[in-house]
Design a protein around this motif. Sequence first.
Motif, PDB file in Angstrom:
ATOM      1  N   ARG A  39       0.825  -1.211   0.000  1.00 19.33           N
ATOM      2  CA  ARG A  39       0.000   0.000   0.000  1.00 19.33           C
ATOM      3  C   ARG A  39       0.858   1.259   0.000  1.00 19.33           C
ATOM      4  NH1 ARG A  39      -5.351   0.626   3.546  1.00 19.33           N
ATOM      5  NH2 ARG A  39      -4.159  -0.459   5.153  1.00 19.33           N
ATOM      6  N   ARG A  40       2.055   1.147   0.562  1.00 19.72           N
ATOM      7  CA  ARG A  40       2.930   2.332   0.598  1.00 19.72           C
ATOM      8  C   ARG A  40       4.396   1.906   0.605  1.00 19.72           C
ATOM      9  NH1 ARG A  40      -0.315   2.772   4.991  1.00 19.72           N
ATOM     10  NH2 ARG A  40       0.258   1.347   6.644  1.00 19.72           N
ATOM     11  N   GLU A  41       5.245   2.860   0.210  1.00 19.27           N
ATOM     12  CA  GLU A  41       6.700   2.662   0.273  1.00 19.27           C
ATOM     13  C   GLU A  41       7.121   2.789   1.736  1.00 19.27           C
ATOM     14  OE1 GLU A  41       9.133   1.760  -1.495  1.00 19.27           O
ATOM     15  OE2 GLU A  41       8.393   1.907  -3.539  1.00 19.27           O
ATOM     16  N   MET A  80      -6.032  -9.336   1.760  1.00 29.38           N
ATOM     17  CA  MET A  80      -5.666  -8.058   2.387  1.00 29.38           C
ATOM     18  C   MET A  80      -6.179  -8.053   3.822  1.00 29.38           C
ATOM     19  SD  MET A  80      -8.134  -5.229   0.586  1.00 29.38           S
ATOM     20  CE  MET A  80      -9.373  -4.487   1.624  1.00 29.38           C
ATOM     21  N   SER A  81      -5.862  -6.995   4.571  1.00 29.91           N
ATOM     22  CA  SER A  81      -6.239  -6.992   5.983  1.00 29.91           C
ATOM     23  C   SER A  81      -7.754  -6.972   6.153  1.00 29.91           C
ATOM     24  CB  SER A  81      -5.639  -5.806   6.730  1.00 29.91           C
ATOM     25  OG  SER A  81      -4.951  -4.941   5.898  1.00 29.91           O
ATOM     26  N   VAL A  82      -8.187  -7.532   7.267  1.00 28.77           N
ATOM     27  CA  VAL A  82      -9.603  -7.505   7.649  1.00 28.77           C
ATOM     28  C   VAL A  82     -10.025  -6.035   7.696  1.00 28.77           C
ATOM     29  CG1 VAL A  82     -11.173  -7.955   9.597  1.00 28.77           C
ATOM     30  CG2 VAL A  82      -9.435  -9.664   8.959  1.00 28.77           C
ATOM     31  N   PRO A 149      -8.723 -20.800   5.769  1.00 26.99           N
ATOM     32  CA  PRO A 149      -8.072 -21.208   7.015  1.00 26.99           C
ATOM     33  C   PRO A 149      -8.949 -20.889   8.221  1.00 26.99           C
ATOM     34  CG  PRO A 149      -6.908 -19.365   5.937  1.00 26.99           C
ATOM     35  CD  PRO A 149      -8.257 -19.492   5.305  1.00 26.99           C
ATOM     36  N   THR A 150      -8.684 -21.603   9.305  1.00 27.81           N
ATOM     37  CA  THR A 150      -9.291 -21.235  10.580  1.00 27.81           C
ATOM     38  C   THR A 150      -8.442 -20.125  11.207  1.00 27.81           C
ATOM     39  OG1 THR A 150     -10.197 -22.097  12.632  1.00 27.81           O
ATOM     40  CG2 THR A 150      -8.070 -23.007  11.950  1.00 27.81           C
ATOM     41  N   VAL A 151      -8.666 -19.814  12.470  1.00 26.74           N
ATOM     42  CA  VAL A 151      -7.975 -18.694  13.116  1.00 26.74           C
ATOM     43  C   VAL A 151      -6.440 -18.868  13.069  1.00 26.74           C
ATOM     44  CG1 VAL A 151      -8.226 -19.776  15.396  1.00 26.74           C
ATOM     45  CG2 VAL A 151      -7.899 -17.313  15.246  1.00 26.74           C
ATOM     46  N   GLU A 154      -0.342 -16.554  14.257  1.00 30.02           N
ATOM     47  CA  GLU A 154       0.390 -15.274  14.189  1.00 30.02           C
ATOM     48  C   GLU A 154      -0.559 -14.078  14.262  1.00 30.02           C
ATOM     49  OE1 GLU A 154       0.816 -17.861  12.296  1.00 30.02           O
ATOM     50  OE2 GLU A 154       2.934 -18.217  11.853  1.00 30.02           O
ATOM     51  N   GLY A 155      -1.676 -14.162  13.545  1.00 30.39           N
ATOM     52  CA  GLY A 155      -2.553 -13.003  13.397  1.00 30.39           C
ATOM     53  C   GLY A 155      -3.546 -12.841  14.536  1.00 30.39           C
ATOM     54  N   PHE A 156      -3.737 -13.878  15.360  1.00 30.38           N
ATOM     55  CA  PHE A 156      -4.672 -13.760  16.482  1.00 30.38           C
ATOM     56  C   PHE A 156      -4.012 -14.149  17.802  1.00 30.38           C
ATOM     57  CE2 PHE A 156      -7.848 -15.298  19.434  1.00 30.38           C
ATOM     58  CZ  PHE A 156      -8.753 -14.241  19.455  1.00 30.38           C
ATOM     59  N   PHE A 157      -3.578 -15.405  17.934  1.00 29.55           N
ATOM     60  CA  PHE A 157      -3.117 -15.860  19.256  1.00 29.55           C
ATOM     61  C   PHE A 157      -1.886 -15.107  19.755  1.00 29.55           C
ATOM     62  CE2 PHE A 157      -6.222 -19.122  18.700  1.00 29.55           C
ATOM     63  CZ  PHE A 157      -6.603 -19.416  19.998  1.00 29.55           C
TER      64      PHE A 157
HETATM   65  N1  LIG Z   1      -6.275 -13.393  11.326  1.00 29.87           N
HETATM   66  C1  LIG Z   1      -6.881 -14.566  11.278  1.00 29.87           C
HETATM   67  O1  LIG Z   1      -7.001 -15.292  12.293  1.00 29.87           O
HETATM   68  C2  LIG Z   1      -7.456 -15.070   9.969  1.00 29.87           C
HETATM   69  C3  LIG Z   1      -7.971 -16.363   9.901  1.00 29.87           C
HETATM   70  C4  LIG Z   1      -8.485 -16.832   8.691  1.00 29.87           C
HETATM   71  C5  LIG Z   1      -8.467 -16.003   7.571  1.00 29.87           C
HETATM   72  N2  LIG Z   1      -7.969 -14.733   7.673  1.00 29.87           N
HETATM   73  C6  LIG Z   1      -7.981 -13.875   6.483  1.00 29.87           C
HETATM   74  O2  LIG Z   1      -6.652 -13.562   6.113  1.00 29.87           O
HETATM   75  C7  LIG Z   1      -6.634 -12.285   5.484  1.00 29.87           C
HETATM   76  C8  LIG Z   1      -5.640 -11.414   6.188  1.00 29.87           C
HETATM   77  O3  LIG Z   1      -4.387 -11.964   5.940  1.00 29.87           O
HETATM   78  P1  LIG Z   1      -3.084 -11.408   6.624  1.00 29.87           P
HETATM   79  O4  LIG Z   1      -3.224 -11.523   8.113  1.00 29.87           O
HETATM   80  O5  LIG Z   1      -1.948 -12.060   5.966  1.00 29.87           O
HETATM   81  O6  LIG Z   1      -3.183  -9.872   6.207  1.00 29.87           O
HETATM   82  P2  LIG Z   1      -2.663  -8.579   6.929  1.00 29.87           P
HETATM   83  O7  LIG Z   1      -1.236  -8.733   7.289  1.00 29.87           O
HETATM   84  O8  LIG Z   1      -3.631  -8.159   7.974  1.00 29.87           O
HETATM   85  O9  LIG Z   1      -2.818  -7.535   5.727  1.00 29.87           O
HETATM   86  C9  LIG Z   1      -2.110  -7.676   4.539  1.00 29.87           C
HETATM   87  C10 LIG Z   1      -1.908  -6.314   3.923  1.00 29.87           C
HETATM   88  O10 LIG Z   1      -3.084  -5.806   3.301  1.00 29.87           O
HETATM   89  C11 LIG Z   1      -2.773  -4.457   3.057  1.00 29.87           C
HETATM   90  N3  LIG Z   1      -3.943  -3.689   2.689  1.00 29.87           N
HETATM   91  C12 LIG Z   1      -5.023  -3.391   3.443  1.00 29.87           C
HETATM   92  N4  LIG Z   1      -5.875  -2.620   2.746  1.00 29.87           N
HETATM   93  C13 LIG Z   1      -5.324  -2.434   1.525  1.00 29.87           C
HETATM   94  C14 LIG Z   1      -5.709  -1.707   0.376  1.00 29.87           C
HETATM   95  N5  LIG Z   1      -6.865  -1.045   0.323  1.00 29.87           N
HETATM   96  N6  LIG Z   1      -4.895  -1.734  -0.700  1.00 29.87           N
HETATM   97  C15 LIG Z   1      -3.717  -2.400  -0.671  1.00 29.87           C
HETATM   98  N7  LIG Z   1      -3.304  -3.119   0.393  1.00 29.87           N
HETATM   99  C16 LIG Z   1      -4.092  -3.118   1.480  1.00 29.87           C
HETATM  100  C17 LIG Z   1      -2.145  -3.953   4.362  1.00 29.87           C
HETATM  101  O11 LIG Z   1      -1.258  -2.915   4.094  1.00 29.87           O
HETATM  102  P3  LIG Z   1      -0.631  -2.002   5.294  1.00 29.87           P
HETATM  103  O12 LIG Z   1       0.108  -2.939   6.201  1.00 29.87           O
HETATM  104  O13 LIG Z   1       0.251  -1.055   4.606  1.00 29.87           O
HETATM  105  O14 LIG Z   1      -1.808  -1.388   5.978  1.00 29.87           O
HETATM  106  C18 LIG Z   1      -1.478  -5.221   4.886  1.00 29.87           C
HETATM  107  O15 LIG Z   1      -0.075  -5.112   4.853  1.00 29.87           O
HETATM  108  C19 LIG Z   1      -8.055 -11.765   5.544  1.00 29.87           C
HETATM  109  O16 LIG Z   1      -8.696 -12.144   4.363  1.00 29.87           O
HETATM  110  C20 LIG Z   1      -8.628 -12.524   6.711  1.00 29.87           C
HETATM  111  O17 LIG Z   1     -10.035 -12.609   6.686  1.00 29.87           O
HETATM  112  C21 LIG Z   1      -7.441 -14.253   8.825  1.00 29.87           C
END
Ligand SMILES: NC(=O)c1ccc[n+]([C@@H]2O[C@H](COP(=O)([O-])OP(=O)(O)OC[C@H]3O[C@@H](n4cnc5c(N)ncnc54)[C@H](OP(=O)(O)O)[C@@H]3O)[C@@H](O)[C@H]2O)c1
Length: 306
Positions: A39-41, A80-82, A149-151, A154-157
Amino acid sequence: MANDGPILVTGAAGQRGAVGRNVTGLLLERGLPVRAMVRREDDRATALRAAGAEVVVGDLLEPADVFRVVSGCRRVYFGMSVSAGYLEASVTMAAVAREIGVEALVNMSQMTVSQMTIQNTTPSPQQRQHWLSEQALAWSGLPVVTIRPTVFLEGFFLPVTGPSVRARSRIELPFGRGKTSPVSTADVARVIAAVLADPGPHLDRIYELTGPRSQDLDGVAREYSDALKREVTYLDIPPEDWERGLKKAGFSEHLTHHLVTMAELNRAGRYDRMTDGVERLTGRPAMSVREFVSLHADEFGGHKGE
Ligand SMILES: NC(=O)c1ccc[n+]([C@@H]2O[C@H](COP(=O)([O-])OP(=O)(O)OC[C@H]3O[C@@H](n4cnc5c(N)ncnc54)[C@H](OP(=O)(O)O)[C@@H]3O)[C@@H](O)[C@H]2O)c1
């Protein structure tokens, strides 16, 4: 592959342990060219470039940006991020991928979608958007591979239980007696990299991914204890307290609503799922909670006596 152009990985900068960042590294290790969308440099973009990726900056909510980054790529990982704009970004990606004509679109989704129907969705805006995104991608006729995937460990626990385990040796969550089988994003990324490297056999498939064991939070706490060599316990906290804490910590309304729903589903036993997807797709078993906590021991307060 050389004539096919790079593989596009969206969300490549990523938060801690992010899928896109891991996928980028794994594809580069395989010698495959990667276009990493950020999303950014920033420092993360510099690191991706240093690792050998072609880094492109863009916004997944801007159709012209998406067209620019997908152009020239035949295979795409979309994640991308939630966030509140998830469905819009998914449909934008679908429209662009159709226009350009990609040979594989690997779509990040969530395991909860497996239990959803028109009559029975969940109150989480993120889970509903994943469900709708999957519908839209199916209508698009694109060659899609769906990852559910389930939860995440890294991203939750790690971020959610790390502070209380460090401070009080306690996992504090409103998950009741529900069982869960968290999965490592390192494993999820290994599956995605394997699919992107050779998408043909995987097209139109849905891969549900979990860790190696489904257990309640007392069981999870025992794995933390084994890994940290000190006693870690589970405290089932009131959901209202948890929600108040999330709001106080500044989580967005979208994310708070999603996490509160997750807790509700955990209490109802809806995260009690087990699959062998990781091992089947990669030939290696999924990482256990104990292995994960051992790897990140410092962030959980270290081993006894340290
Ligand atoms: N967390 C969980 O437990 C879990 C479980 C199952 C599935 N998931 C799914 O996994 C995915 C998240 O994966 P992750 O944890 O690997 O992702 P993440 O690290 O939260 O996000 C990945 C990147 O998305 C970028 N982003 C957000 N909005 C954007 C936009 N409008 N344009 C361009 N880039 C954008 C963010 O950029 P910046 O960093 O620069 O903001 C971030 O670096 C989601 O679909 C979620 O539902 C998550």
